[in-house]
Design an enzyme around this catalytic site. Structure first.
Site, PDB file in Angstrom:
ATOM      1  N   LYS A 265       0.942  -1.221  -0.003  1.00 50.33           N
ATOM      2  CA  LYS A 265       0.053  -0.026  -0.155  1.00 50.33           C
ATOM      3  C   LYS A 265       0.847   1.306   0.068  1.00 50.33           C
ATOM      4  CE  LYS A 265      -3.995  -2.193   2.127  1.00 50.33           C
ATOM      5  NZ  LYS A 265      -5.183  -1.942   3.087  1.00 50.33           N
TER       6      LYS A 265
ATOM      7  N   TYR B 291     -12.152  -2.393  -4.193  1.00 44.90           N
ATOM      8  CA  TYR B 291     -12.944  -2.407  -2.784  1.00 44.90           C
ATOM      9  C   TYR B 291     -14.486  -2.547  -2.708  1.00 44.90           C
ATOM     10  CZ  TYR B 291      -7.999  -2.512  -0.536  1.00 44.90           C
ATOM     11  OH  TYR B 291      -6.922  -2.639   0.016  1.00 44.90           O
TER      12      TYR B 291
ATOM     13  N   ASN C 117      -2.023   0.124   6.409  1.00 46.45           N
ATOM     14  CA  ASN C 117      -1.582  -0.956   7.129  1.00 46.45           C
ATOM     15  C   ASN C 117      -0.598  -1.867   6.131  1.00 46.45           C
ATOM     16  OD1 ASN C 117      -3.730  -2.032   5.519  1.00 46.45           O
ATOM     17  ND2 ASN C 117      -4.488  -3.341   6.828  1.00 46.45           N
TER      18      ASN C 117
ATOM     19  N   HIS D 264      -2.097  -5.624   1.630  1.00 40.41           N
ATOM     20  CA  HIS D 264      -3.433  -6.155   1.282  1.00 40.41           C
ATOM     21  C   HIS D 264      -3.084  -7.548   0.782  1.00 40.41           C
ATOM     22  CE1 HIS D 264      -7.376  -7.156   0.040  1.00 40.41           C
ATOM     23  NE2 HIS D 264      -6.959  -7.689  -1.056  1.00 40.41           N
TER      24      HIS D 264
ATOM     25  N   GLU E 158      -9.520 -11.098  -7.413  1.00 42.71           N
ATOM     26  CA  GLU E 158      -8.565  -9.816  -7.450  1.00 42.71           C
ATOM     27  C   GLU E 158      -7.403  -9.939  -8.359  1.00 42.71           C
ATOM     28  OE1 GLU E 158      -9.589  -9.047  -2.480  1.00 42.71           O
ATOM     29  OE2 GLU E 158      -7.450  -9.540  -3.358  1.00 42.71           O
TER      30      GLU E 158
HETATM   31  P1  CMP Z   1      -7.424  -4.733   3.379  1.00 38.97           P
HETATM   32  O1  CMP Z   1      -7.061  -5.943   3.557  1.00 38.97           O
HETATM   33  O2  CMP Z   1      -6.713  -3.773   2.278  1.00 38.97           O
HETATM   34  O3  CMP Z   1      -9.218  -4.710   3.112  1.00 38.97           O
HETATM   35  C1  CMP Z   1      -9.853  -3.666   3.583  1.00 38.97           C
HETATM   36  C2  CMP Z   1      -9.043  -2.255   4.185  1.00 38.97           C
HETATM   37  O4  CMP Z   1      -9.929  -1.359   4.738  1.00 38.97           O
HETATM   38  C3  CMP Z   1      -8.202  -3.146   5.291  1.00 38.97           C
HETATM   39  O5  CMP Z   1      -7.129  -3.772   4.768  1.00 38.97           O
HETATM   40  C4  CMP Z   1      -8.140  -1.916   6.156  1.00 38.97           C
HETATM   41  O6  CMP Z   1      -6.936  -1.243   5.758  1.00 38.97           O
HETATM   42  C5  CMP Z   1      -9.306  -1.002   5.918  1.00 38.97           C
HETATM   43  N1  CMP Z   1     -10.169  -0.749   7.027  1.00 38.97           N
HETATM   44  C6  CMP Z   1     -10.112   0.444   7.784  1.00 38.97           C
HETATM   45  N2  CMP Z   1     -11.244   0.254   8.781  1.00 38.97           N
HETATM   46  C7  CMP Z   1     -11.328  -1.240   8.794  1.00 38.97           C
HETATM   47  C8  CMP Z   1     -12.023  -1.959   9.634  1.00 38.97           C
HETATM   48  N3  CMP Z   1     -12.789  -1.577  10.735  1.00 38.97           N
HETATM   49  N4  CMP Z   1     -12.132  -3.230   9.385  1.00 38.97           N
HETATM   50  C9  CMP Z   1     -11.552  -3.819   8.245  1.00 38.97           C
HETATM   51  N5  CMP Z   1     -10.868  -3.075   7.413  1.00 38.97           N
HETATM   52  C10 CMP Z   1     -10.882  -1.584   7.637  1.00 38.97           C
END
Ligand code: CMP
Length: 143
Positions: free
Chosen positions: A10, A50, A113, A116, A127
Site C-alpha cells: 500500500k 474494494y 496497514n 493487502h 482480485e
Molecule cells: P485490506 O485487507 O486492504 O481490506 C480493506 C481495508 O480497509 C483493510 O485492509 C484496512 O486497511 C481498511 N479498514 C479500515 N477500517 C477497517 C475496519 N474497521 N475493518 C476492516 N478493514 C478496515
C-alpha cells in the site's frame, strides 16, 4: 496445494521505501512473485477493487488512502499461498498483529496497514483478474 493470491503493497509502505523488505519476507516464506506492477490507482479503480466494502463506514477513507500514492501489486504463488500470505501479513489492525508480521513491523494504523492480501480462493481469483491478464502471469518451474 499450490495456490495464487493477490498482494498489494500500500501507499504507506511504498512511501517508506520498503518494497524490497516486504518482497524478502514473501520469498523467505516460500512465496514466489509471478507477476508484479506498480500502479497509482484512480478513484474508480480503488472503488472497484474494494467494491465489497462500499457500504462500510471506512470505505471513503480507504479509497482516499489507496489513491494517495503508488502501490505495488503482485501475484504470489506457492503452497497454501493465500493463508501463508495472511499469516506473514498479520492482523488487519496492526495493534492486533503478531510480533514479526509485516503489519506489526511496518504498519501505522488500520488504514495505513502496509499490505493487502486476498482472504480466500474466490477473492484471490477475482482480485488477480482485476489487475492482471492471464498471459501477464509467469508461473515458475518448481524444483
Ligand atoms: P485490506 O485487507 O486492504 O481490506 C480493506 C481495508 O480497509 C483493510 O485492509 C484496512 O486497511 C481498511 N479498514 C479500515 N477500517 C477497517 C475496519 N474497521 N475493518 C476492516 N478493514 C478496515
Amino acid at each position: 496445494a499450490i495456490e495464487r493470491t493477490l498482494s498489494i503493497i500500500k501507499p504507506d509502505a511504498v512511501a517508506k521505501n520498503i518494497i524490497g523488505e516486504i518482497y524478502t519476507r514473501f520469498e523467505k516464506a516460500g512465496l514466489r512473485i509471478v507477476a508484479a506492477r506498480m500502479f497509482h490507482l484512480s478513484k474508480e479503480q480503488a472503488q472497484g477493487f474494494y467494491a465489497v466494502h462500499k457500504e462500510r463506514p471506512f470505505y471513503n477513507d480507504l479509497v482516499g488512502f489507496m489513491t494517495s500514492g503508488p502501490v505495488m501489486v503482485q501475484v504470489l504463488e506457492g503452497e497454501n499461498a493465500i493463508a501463508k500470505n495472511r499469516e506473514i501479513m498479520g492482523a488487519t489492525n496492526p495493534k492486533e498483529a503478531d510480533p514479526g508480521t509485516i503489519r506489526a513491523d511496518f504498519a501505522e494504523n488500520i488504514d495505513a496497514n502496509a499490505v493487502h492480501g486476498s482472504d480466500g480462493s474466490g477473492t484471490a481469483e477475482q482480485e488477480i483478474n482485476f489487475f492482471f491478464k492471464p498471459e501477464e502471469i509467469c508461473p515458475r518451474i518448481i524444483g
